[in-house]
Design a protein around this motif. Structure first.
Motif, PDB file in Angstrom:
ATOM      1  N   VAL A 342     -13.523   5.922   5.577  1.00 33.48           N
ATOM      2  CA  VAL A 342     -12.164   5.740   6.094  1.00 33.48           C
ATOM      3  C   VAL A 342     -11.206   5.338   4.967  1.00 33.48           C
ATOM      4  N   ILE A 343     -11.692   4.590   4.002  1.00 34.18           N
ATOM      5  CA  ILE A 343     -10.849   4.257   2.854  1.00 34.18           C
ATOM      6  C   ILE A 343     -10.528   5.544   2.094  1.00 34.18           C
ATOM      7  N   GLY A 344     -11.540   6.365   1.940  1.00 38.32           N
ATOM      8  CA  GLY A 344     -11.325   7.642   1.249  1.00 38.32           C
ATOM      9  C   GLY A 344     -10.287   8.488   1.952  1.00 38.32           C
ATOM     10  N   ARG A 345     -10.372   8.558   3.273  1.00 46.42           N
ATOM     11  CA  ARG A 345      -9.393   9.355   4.009  1.00 46.42           C
ATOM     12  C   ARG A 345      -8.011   8.720   3.908  1.00 46.42           C
ATOM     13  N   THR A 346      -7.968   7.392   3.955  1.00 46.07           N
ATOM     14  CA  THR A 346      -6.670   6.701   3.862  1.00 46.07           C
ATOM     15  C   THR A 346      -6.044   6.933   2.491  1.00 46.07           C
ATOM     16  N   VAL A 347      -6.856   6.898   1.454  1.00 46.39           N
ATOM     17  CA  VAL A 347      -6.353   7.196   0.110  1.00 46.39           C
ATOM     18  C   VAL A 347      -5.731   8.583   0.103  1.00 46.39           C
ATOM     19  N   ALA A 348      -6.427   9.540   0.692  1.00 46.08           N
ATOM     20  CA  ALA A 348      -5.907  10.913   0.722  1.00 46.08           C
ATOM     21  C   ALA A 348      -4.589  10.974   1.477  1.00 46.08           C
ATOM     22  N   GLU A 349      -4.519  10.232   2.575  1.00 46.47           N
ATOM     23  CA  GLU A 349      -3.274  10.215   3.360  1.00 46.47           C
ATOM     24  C   GLU A 349      -2.141   9.587   2.546  1.00 46.47           C
ATOM     25  N   LEU A 350      -2.451   8.504   1.841  1.00 49.04           N
ATOM     26  CA  LEU A 350      -1.418   7.837   1.047  1.00 49.04           C
ATOM     27  C   LEU A 350      -0.925   8.736  -0.080  1.00 49.04           C
ATOM     28  N   VAL A 351      -1.840   9.433  -0.718  1.00 51.97           N
ATOM     29  CA  VAL A 351      -1.459  10.289  -1.845  1.00 51.97           C
ATOM     30  C   VAL A 351      -0.608  11.456  -1.381  1.00 51.97           C
ATOM     31  N   THR A 352      -0.994  12.062  -0.259  1.00 50.43           N
ATOM     32  CA  THR A 352      -0.253  13.244   0.192  1.00 50.43           C
ATOM     33  C   THR A 352       0.965  12.869   1.033  1.00 50.43           C
ATOM     34  N   GLY A 353       1.154  11.558   1.267  1.00 56.31           N
ATOM     35  CA  GLY A 353       2.359  11.131   1.975  1.00 56.31           C
ATOM     36  C   GLY A 353       2.270  11.220   3.487  1.00 56.31           C
ATOM     37  N   GLU A 354       1.069  11.476   4.009  1.00 56.86           N
ATOM     38  CA  GLU A 354       0.937  11.493   5.475  1.00 56.86           C
ATOM     39  C   GLU A 354       0.954  10.054   5.984  1.00 56.86           C
ATOM     40  N   PRO A 355       1.353   9.880   7.274  1.00 59.96           N
ATOM     41  CA  PRO A 355       1.192   8.534   7.847  1.00 59.96           C
ATOM     42  C   PRO A 355      -0.307   8.225   7.943  1.00 59.96           C
ATOM     43  N   THR A 356      -0.674   6.982   7.639  1.00 61.43           N
ATOM     44  CA  THR A 356      -2.101   6.670   7.626  1.00 61.43           C
ATOM     45  C   THR A 356      -2.624   6.507   9.045  1.00 61.43           C
ATOM     46  N   SER A 357      -3.852   6.992   9.281  1.00 63.34           N
ATOM     47  CA  SER A 357      -4.451   6.919  10.612  1.00 63.34           C
ATOM     48  C   SER A 357      -4.696   5.492  11.051  1.00 63.34           C
ATOM     49  N   VAL A 358      -4.977   4.601  10.061  1.00 62.22           N
ATOM     50  CA  VAL A 358      -5.142   3.173  10.359  1.00 62.22           C
ATOM     51  C   VAL A 358      -4.114   2.427   9.514  1.00 62.22           C
ATOM     52  N   ASP A 359      -3.491   1.446  10.103  1.00 61.11           N
ATOM     53  CA  ASP A 359      -2.482   0.674   9.385  1.00 61.11           C
ATOM     54  C   ASP A 359      -3.149  -0.204   8.335  1.00 61.11           C
ATOM     55  N   VAL A 360      -2.805   0.015   7.070  1.00 58.70           N
ATOM     56  CA  VAL A 360      -3.441  -0.745   5.998  1.00 58.70           C
ATOM     57  C   VAL A 360      -2.467  -1.625   5.215  1.00 58.70           C
ATOM     58  N   THR A 361      -1.300  -1.936   5.824  1.00 55.91           N
ATOM     59  CA  THR A 361      -0.330  -2.765   5.092  1.00 55.91           C
ATOM     60  C   THR A 361      -0.925  -4.114   4.712  1.00 55.91           C
ATOM     61  N   ASP A 362      -1.844  -4.646   5.528  1.00 51.30           N
ATOM     62  CA  ASP A 362      -2.481  -5.934   5.212  1.00 51.30           C
ATOM     63  C   ASP A 362      -3.316  -5.877   3.944  1.00 51.30           C
ATOM     64  N   LEU A 363      -3.660  -4.662   3.503  1.00 50.09           N
ATOM     65  CA  LEU A 363      -4.547  -4.523   2.368  1.00 50.09           C
ATOM     66  C   LEU A 363      -3.807  -4.349   1.044  1.00 50.09           C
ATOM     67  N   HIS A 364      -2.482  -4.392   1.079  1.00 50.67           N
ATOM     68  CA  HIS A 364      -1.755  -4.069  -0.140  1.00 50.67           C
ATOM     69  C   HIS A 364      -2.061  -5.059  -1.268  1.00 50.67           C
ATOM     70  N   PRO A 365      -2.319  -4.566  -2.466  1.00 54.02           N
ATOM     71  CA  PRO A 365      -2.666  -5.465  -3.575  1.00 54.02           C
ATOM     72  C   PRO A 365      -1.585  -6.476  -3.902  1.00 54.02           C
ATOM     73  N   ASP A 366      -0.309  -6.148  -3.619  1.00 51.19           N
ATOM     74  CA  ASP A 366       0.767  -7.059  -3.981  1.00 51.19           C
ATOM     75  C   ASP A 366       0.829  -8.296  -3.106  1.00 51.19           C
ATOM     76  N   ARG A 367      -0.036  -8.388  -2.085  1.00 47.78           N
ATOM     77  CA  ARG A 367       0.022  -9.565  -1.208  1.00 47.78           C
ATOM     78  C   ARG A 367      -0.327 -10.855  -1.944  1.00 47.78           C
ATOM     79  N   PHE A 368      -0.935 -10.712  -3.111  1.00 48.69           N
ATOM     80  CA  PHE A 368      -1.313 -11.913  -3.867  1.00 48.69           C
ATOM     81  C   PHE A 368      -0.268 -12.329  -4.889  1.00 48.69           C
ATOM     82  N   LEU A 369       0.794 -11.508  -5.021  1.00 47.13           N
ATOM     83  CA  LEU A 369       1.804 -11.880  -5.995  1.00 47.13           C
ATOM     84  C   LEU A 369       2.621 -13.023  -5.420  1.00 47.13           C
ATOM     85  N   ALA A 370       2.936 -13.978  -6.262  1.00 47.49           N
ATOM     86  CA  ALA A 370       3.746 -15.121  -5.799  1.00 47.49           C
ATOM     87  C   ALA A 370       5.101 -14.613  -5.345  1.00 47.49           C
ATOM     88  N   CYS A 371       5.526 -15.081  -4.191  1.00 44.33           N
ATOM     89  CA  CYS A 371       6.820 -14.610  -3.683  1.00 44.33           C
ATOM     90  C   CYS A 371       7.955 -15.448  -4.233  1.00 44.33           C
TER      91      CYS A 371
END
Lengths: 371, 460, 85
Positions: A342-371
């Motif tokens: 599913v990560i592989g498919r999500t990567v493909a969706e993100l690269v090609t600009g399709e909406p992702t089948s599962v919402d992965v906003t919680d997984l964004h790497p920038d969540r650890f950057l100090a706000c």
């Protein structure tokens, strides 16, 4: 050697290969760079757990989708990956643990995942082969396990069939960052320098992702951690379920050929060293406290893999701000095998600009950057 | 509950080297414990009779003397005991985790001598997994130890002195040795290395007597012995019924047109010895590749010290060299271990050093004459199983290499070769020959022998 | 002079020399193979010294015991999973 591709994938394990496969199926021209001769790290060193229960919400949804993809991949390639839906059992030593599992069951039901709470008597009745010490358990009938070596190779071979080029023995030494974009990478393969020009680079290098990312100023909070496993000699059928105890910090399952695989819910953090210590082996042998029938069986082999832990044990998936064309897929913290497809498919969706089948906003790497 | 013990010097392996090391250490005043996996000390070469009706051979008598010397010196023996894990701690102390018939215990020592000997090298050939195919060592163990002959018509085929001696040993048991085939063209090899041959055989009377004596007895029994010949495949459906043999060229490749069938009900195979370095590698000893010594061997310092402080090694596990050399190395290692454990100085006598030089010349001769040739790796066909435990064929190994697996570790990970109960001892040396695979064997990891969960799990 | 010990193999009594290995006793009784591999092939003794694990059988209810390094004991129960006789 110079190569061009529409996507370069760093890492030929389950995540990188699944991403490559789903990208190729969307018409992308993909090249995968793998340091070893094939998948040799975490992808093929885990216990093969394929489960949706006992996860946080985002990972639960990803796991449910991934399980469907595993079945689909196995069906369309015709490869038998020894996938067995024998159920997953999270056992509880004491009542408070069971109460927490019951609360989790409610959330799981909301997400469409059916799980059952078994009290002490029900556990004795339904799983008499397990030790009577447990207060109860949570059971998920649709969870199971597969053979991670066969499964990962199935995805690698499917990707190759779909036209993905694999460059093995290729050590990626540089990411080519030009201002706010990554345009490719450089690797050493067979003593030669290989330059890959690609508008998109997917970085699925497991615990080795952080060091290379740092060279282009991307700080990824990944900690390498050793996670050991052991396997017994082949035995007659003892166990259908994948059983796990977070209190005893050990889990086990029995593979099709009869060997019992035991893993630990503990890691030795901060190291890439894969040598298993005596203490780790002693701890893993505590699997006998879950399955007494294991006592007289012999431990045959031990090994360890290196996990990539994030501070919240939730994966990193996404493009860090200011680095266009660079997609990080790492930090799986021990959950990478099951979630690979599913990560592989999500990567493909993100690269090609399709909406992702599962919402992965919680997984964004920038969540650890100090706000 | 496991028992814990400690001593000054621990010796693992009660063959020629280990017995002498233990005797020397104990005589020097060190509390010494000798650990061995088998029920009776003696190792392979000095295997003591367990249940045979035959009187002991001169070699067995020699071995008995070494055993008695070790006991008389005051060492304590833990037989039937295997080392399954080991760790070198601070200050050179080594901890060994042991099982004695599945009962756990630990042994901590001030210095360790590893004398684990060697495994037989086998080369896969079509039909080698049929019941009735044995290693020459198995034939010898079954006969010397138990008075059991493996068949009525036994073919010996391979390379090295062991098959000749094992074959002669079978005479008089009722088994007929149908042929003894040695792949090396000995006369030619000796002629090509005259100096090494002359110096190597100088004062090796016992060795020559054993080899020539075996040959003479076989000749008297009418057994054909051929050099420059070898087995091509074993025949039979569910057990050995015969074999195809052929003349071999200088590279051990079967010469076209020379194949013939031999009727036999058992085949004894052997292609030299491989140093058993699992325990040494687990402890982190540095190793190097020495094909002339049997493969990967530990890097050795003065007094048989390895690169791990407090860990010494002696005998065939440091490089194949035979019993005479093993005894001398055992003496040196024993002295080194005592010096380390008791913080004393030790010095080997001048006669010992001369004897050592002589044995090393023989060792070099042995390695030169009986070197493995390329053709051996070509016997296995695509369908031939190369990993007996996991039943992996040569074709699967080839496919893994074609897919990019380069090292023994990655071949293992991809094909499962070496993941079975023998933990790669039988197949990995063969695979490294077959594939001319790069690099050292996969990392040695505990358990060194399969060990029951209940012997490992903490009490409770 | 050595005495005889009786063991049980697959339910049948087999005589053995005291001190013999189970494998030696099986070979002496005429069996060449007593294990069947995963792919259905027969195996018996190969290395004879406890390294290869080809000769294993269930001994007194413990599975995967190496018969070539296990000494016979009176009343020992050996269960094989086949091989050819």
């Amino acid at each position: 050697m110079r190569l061009t591709a529409s996507v370069a994938v760093i890492g030929g394990g389950i995540v990188g290969s699944a991403a490559a496969l789903y990208l190729a199926e969307r018409g992308e021209n993909v090249v995968v760079l793998e340091r070893a001769g094939g998948p040799t790290q975490a992808s093929v060193r885990n216990a093969g757990g394929v489960r949706a229960q006992c996860r946080n919400r985002t990972e639960r949804r990803l796991a449910l989708a991934s399980i469907a993809l595993w079945r689909d991949l196995s069906a369309r390639t015709g490869v038998d990956i020894e996938y067995r839906q024998g159920g997953n059992l999270r056992v509880a030593l004491v009542e408070p643990t069971l109460d927490a599992l019951a609360a989790e069951a409610v959330e799981e039901a909301e997400d469409g995942l059916a799980t059952e709470i078994w009290d002490r008597a029900a556990l004795r009745r339904r799983a008499p082969h397990l030790s009577p010490r447990f207060a109860g358990a949570k059971y998920c009938a649709t969870d199971g396990h597969a053979n991670p070596i066969l499964a990962t190779w199935m995805v690698v071979n499917a990707a190759k069939e779909a036209g993905v080029r694999y460059l093995t023995g290729a050590d990626v030494t540089r990411l080519d960052r030009d201002g706010d974009r990554v345009r490719g990478l450089r690797a050493i393969a067979g003593g030669d320098v290989v330059t890959v020009e690609a508008p998109t680079v997917v970085h699925a290098g497991g615990p080795w992702t952080a060091e290379l990312a740092a060279t282009i100023g991307v700080r990824l909070p990944l900690t390498p951690a050793r996670n050991a496993m052991l396997v017994s000699q082949g035995a007659p059928p003892l166990l259908a379920e994948f059983v796990s105890s977070h209190e005893l910090k050990v889990y086990l399952r029995q593979a099709r050929a009869g060997q019992v695989h035991v893993g630990g819910v503990f890691t030795v953090d901060g190291t890439f060293d894969q040598r298993v210590t005596h203490e780790e082996i002693t701890h893993l042998a505590r699997a006998v406290e879950i399955l007494p029938g294991l006592r007289r069986l012999r431990i045959l082999r031990t090994w360890a893999g290196t996990l990539d832990l994030t501070p919240d044990h939730v994966p990193l998936l996404g493009t860090p701000a200011g680095v266009g064309g660079y997609l990080v897929a790492a930090g799986f913290s021990g959950h990478g095998f099951c979630l690979g497809p599913v990560i592989g498919r999500t990567v493909a969706e993100l690269v090609t600009g399709e909406p992702t089948s599962v919402d992965v906003t919680d997984l964004h790497p920038d969540r650890f950057l100090a706000c | 509950m496991s028992t814990a013990a400690s001593c000054d010097v621990a010796v693992v392996g009660a063959g020629a080297a280990g017995l002498r090391a233990a005797a020397v250490a104990a005589r020097a005043g060190a509390s010494t414990v000798l650990v061995d996996a088998y029920e009776h000390p003696g190792g392979q070469y000095y295997r003591q009779p367990a249940s045979t009706p035959h009187p002991p051979s001169p070699t067995q008598v020699e071995g008995r003397r070494l055993v008695e010397e070790a006991y008389a010196a005051g060492m304590r023996a833990r037989t039937g005991t295997s080392v399954w894990d080991a760790a070198a701690g601070p200050g050179g102390r080594v901890t060994l985790w042991l099982t004695t018939g599945d009962r756990p215990s630990t042994l901590e020592c001030g210095a360790l001598v590893v004398a684990t000997g060697a495994h037989e090298r086998v080369a896969p050939f079509p039909g080698w997994t049929l019941p009735g195919v044995y290693t020459a060592g198995a034939v010898q163990a079954l006969h010397k130890g138990h008075g059991v002959a493996v068949g009525e018509r036994v073919l010996f085929a391979g390379s090295g002195p062991l098959p000749l001696v094992a074959a002669a040993g079978l005479l008089g048991t009722g088994a007929r040795v149908v042929e003894v085939l040695e792949a090396t063209r000995l006369a030619r090899a000796g002629a090509r290395h005259p100096w090494a041959t002359a110096t190597g055989l100088w004062r090796q009377g016992d060795r020559l007597r054993e080899g020539l004596g075996s040959a003479l007895r076989l000749r008297r029994a009418g057994t054909p012995m051929r050099t420059g010949w070898g087995i091509v495949r074993a025949l039979g459906d569910d057990r050995v019924e015969g074999a195809v043999v052929a003349r071999l060229d200088g590279d051990w490749r079967p010469v076209a047109g020379t194949e013939r069938t031999v009727s036999c009900d058992a085949i004894a195979t052997h292609y030299g010895l491989v140093p058993a370095t699992e325990l040494l590698r687990l402890l982190g000893a540095g190793i190097g590749h020495r094909p002339d010594l049997g493969g990967w061997v530990p890097a050795m310092g003065p007094f048989m010290a390895t690169s791990v402080p407090g860990v010494f090694a002696a005998g065939d596990c440091t490089g194949i060299g035979g019993a005479g050399l093993s005894v001398l190395e055992g003496e040196l290692a024993g002295l080194g271990a005592v010096a380390y454990a008791l913080q004393r100085q030790q010095r080997p006598g001048r006669r010992r050093l001369a004897a050592l030089r002589r044995e090393r010349r023989f060792q070099r001769l042995y390695g030169t004459i009986f070197a493995l040739r390329r053709g051996l790796a070509e016997l296995a066909t695509a369908e031939t199983v190369v990993c007996r435990c996991e039943e992996v064929t040569r074709a699967s190994v080839g496919a893994a290499i074609a897919a990019g697996a380069r090292t023994a570790s990655s071949i293992k990970a991809v094909t499962r070769c070496g993941m079975g109960p023998c933990q790669g001892r039988i197949c990995l040396p063969a695979i490294s020959q077959l594939t001319a695979a790069a690099g050292p064997p996969p990392e040695a990891r505990a358990p060194l022998v399969p060990v029951p969960f209940e012997a490992v799990a903490p009490c409770g | 002079m050595s005495s005889t010990v009786e063991i049980e193999v697959d339910g049948r009594p087999v005589p053995a020399r005291a001190g013999a290995s189970v494998a030696a006793a099986l070979l002496a009784s005429g069996r060449v193979a007593w294990r069947t591999t995963a792919s259905g092939r027969p195996r018996g003794v190969f290395c004879g010294i406890g390294v290869c694990h080809d000769c294993t059988a269930t001994v007194d209810s413990v599975p995967a015991v190496r018969t070539c390094v296990t000494t016979v004991a009176p009343g020992m129960r050996v269960e094989t999973d086949g091989g050819a006789s």
